[in-house]
Enzyme design. Structure first.
Site, PDB file in Angstrom:
ATOM      1  N   SER A 183       0.789  -1.222   0.000  1.00  0.00           N
ATOM      2  CA  SER A 183       0.000   0.000   0.000  1.00  0.00           C
ATOM      3  C   SER A 183       0.822   1.273   0.000  1.00  0.00           C
ATOM      4  CB  SER A 183      -0.925   0.004   1.220  1.00  0.00           C
ATOM      5  OG  SER A 183      -0.181  -0.120   2.418  1.00  0.00           O
ATOM      6  N   HIS A 211      -5.035  -3.553  -2.829  1.00  0.00           N
ATOM      7  CA  HIS A 211      -4.607  -2.646  -3.898  1.00  0.00           C
ATOM      8  C   HIS A 211      -4.445  -3.358  -5.240  1.00  0.00           C
ATOM      9  CE1 HIS A 211      -3.943   0.998  -1.480  1.00  0.00           C
ATOM     10  NE2 HIS A 211      -3.685   0.140  -0.509  1.00  0.00           N
ATOM     11  N   LYS A 243     -11.448   0.616  -2.871  1.00  0.00           N
ATOM     12  CA  LYS A 243     -10.385   1.127  -3.730  1.00  0.00           C
ATOM     13  C   LYS A 243     -10.818   1.050  -5.190  1.00  0.00           C
ATOM     14  CE  LYS A 243      -6.842   0.583  -0.256  1.00  0.00           C
ATOM     15  NZ  LYS A 243      -7.784   0.508   0.872  1.00  0.00           N
TER      16      LYS A 243
END
Length: 446
Positions: A183, A211, A243
């Site tokens: 991250s 991610h 995300k």
């Protein structure tokens, strides 16, 4: 009088201690500040995690609005009371199918999903083998498990292997804990090699795909899928839904027996109010869009390589036109000798930033930008105050960037953390590249 005030001083002494600590943090450039944004905030977003630009996609917001009308504002209870809806069940089935897992369980945040997953994999004698750059939620999960933890050097498969081998020799269960795309720096874990090492010694592998989900892998199914590990019985996957999917919440995916165990025993699942149905519906629409977003993923990868080129030694931003005023942002500050941006796209990425390093890749130089595996790129700053000033200078010119300082960084080095949002128009992205380069602290050292 003094006697009367003594109890008051004793009661407020802890506040004075907090004030003193706050002053020390501010002096070190480590103070944090909330900056609320308006719905129509004009800043070019290179700070958020909306990688595919789905947070405002019409199909996503329409699905959320319909569910809001039908179900109301909140879930009204925990998942085991009244909080589970048909929308939750449908999203879990969709996520399990996408990730290639037997089952999936949705949480109200990725943080709680990680806490719950790590805790559920931990017994009295378990050894947790954790990458040194893991996210705080994984670190806190390891602490909450009250098990022994071995932290291995970042991406060091051999060190992880030594730890799980020692656990097996002692007759202890072990779990290797890692992110897929990390991250802070955006580099990629060697998942195939970690899995092979874990399996060789009878250990499990827990991967936080936060991610990577929607960003890499077949149909955007994430880093575990990209490594060919989907559905393996000794792999558990976690991810956030906030995300690339542009929503909120978290998920744990893996063998059906493990998911059932979480439903029966997982405290961060049982005792938490369920994710609101409107968010669930929006995320489910986003999953459908993300699975067919190969063009957006290609654009994201290209932009990430361009961001990484800003950190390559001796590489500036190649010159071209001035894009001052694009998308409502302020004009350039006109620093002499600073080149423009548009030529970056013709020139391509700087040498050494394309692709993802595999086993045996040469170690990068200190401070070098790792090859971007997804939509995260970090540029190191000389100090925490320099990072704050760099981010503020970008913000003044209409570009939002992440400013990461200790303790948010795993190596105590301050950075600008840049993220790609393919919903940002290309000309605005070019302008942002130029602003970041012009405002870097090294330009003003003399």
């Amino acid at each position: 009088m003094d006697t009367d005030q003594a109890p008051v001083r004793e009661l407020t002494g802890w506040l004075a201690t907090l004030d003193h600590k706050a002053r020390l943090r501010a002096r070190a450039g480590l103070a944090r500040e909330l900056r609320p944004r308006a719905a129509a905030d004009p800043a070019i977003d290179l700070a958020g995690n909306d990688y595919l630009g789905l947070a405002r996609h019409p199909s996503v917001t329409a699905a959320a609005a319909q569910a809001l009308s039908e179900y109301g504002l909140g879930a009204t209870g925990s998942r085991l009371v009244r909080g589970s809806t048909d929308l939750h069940a449908a999203l879990e089935a969709d996520l399990a199918g996408w990730l290639g897992a037997e089952a999936a369980l949705v949480y109200s945040s990725g943080y709680l999903a990680n806490l719950g997953a790590v805790r559920a994999l931990t017994g009295p004698r378990t050894l947790l083998v954790s990458d040194a750059h893991n996210h705080a939620s994984l670190v806190d999960g390891c602490r909450a498990g009250r098990a022994e933890v071995v932290v291995f050097p970042h991406l060091d498969v051999a060190a992880a292997g030594d730890a799980v081998a020692a656990a097996r020799a002692a007759g202890r269960p072990a779990v290797v804990v890692t992110e897929s795309i990390f991250s802070v720096d955006g580099d990629l874990a060697p998942l195939r090699e970690l899995h092979a090492t874990a399996r060789r010694h009878g250990a499990l592998l827990l991967v936080d795909d936060a991610h990577a989900l929607g960003v890499i892998g077949p149909a955007g199914a994430g880093g575990v899928a990209a490594a060919g590990l989907s559905g393996e019985p000794d792999v558990v996957v976690t991810a956030t839904l906030s995300k690339a999917l542009g929503g909120a919440g978290g998920v744990v995916a893996g063998p059906a027996a493990f998911i059932h165990h979480l439903v029966d025993t997982g405290r961060t699942f049982i005792y938490d109010t369920a994710l609101p149905p409107a968010v669930v519906a929006g995320v489910r629409a986003a999953v459908g869009l993300a699975r067919v977003a190969d063009d957006q993923r290609a654009e994201l990868a290209a932009r990430a390589r361009l961001l990484a080129s800003l950190g390559a030694p001796g590489v500036g931003v190649p010159g071209a036109r001035d894009v001052a005023g694009v998308s409502g942002v302020p004009g350039a500050c006109g620093i002499p000798g600073v080149p423009g941006v548009a030529g970056v796209f013709a020139a391509g990425p700087a040498p050494g930033v394309a692709g993802v390093p595999g086993p045996g890749s040469a170690p990068r130089a200190p401070g070098a930008v790792p090859p971007p595996a997804g939509g995260v790129v970090s540029l190191r700053a000389p100090s925490a105050p320099a990072a704050v000033a760099w981010a503020a200078a970008c913000r003044e010119r209409g570009v939002a960037v992440g400013c990461f300082r200790p303790p948010s960084t795993p190596d105590n080095q301050s950075r600008l953390r840049l993220t790609v949002n393919v919903g940002v128009p290309r000309d605005a992205f070019e302008y942002a590249l130029r602003v970041i380069d012009e405002c870097r602290p090294e330009r003003f050292d003399d």
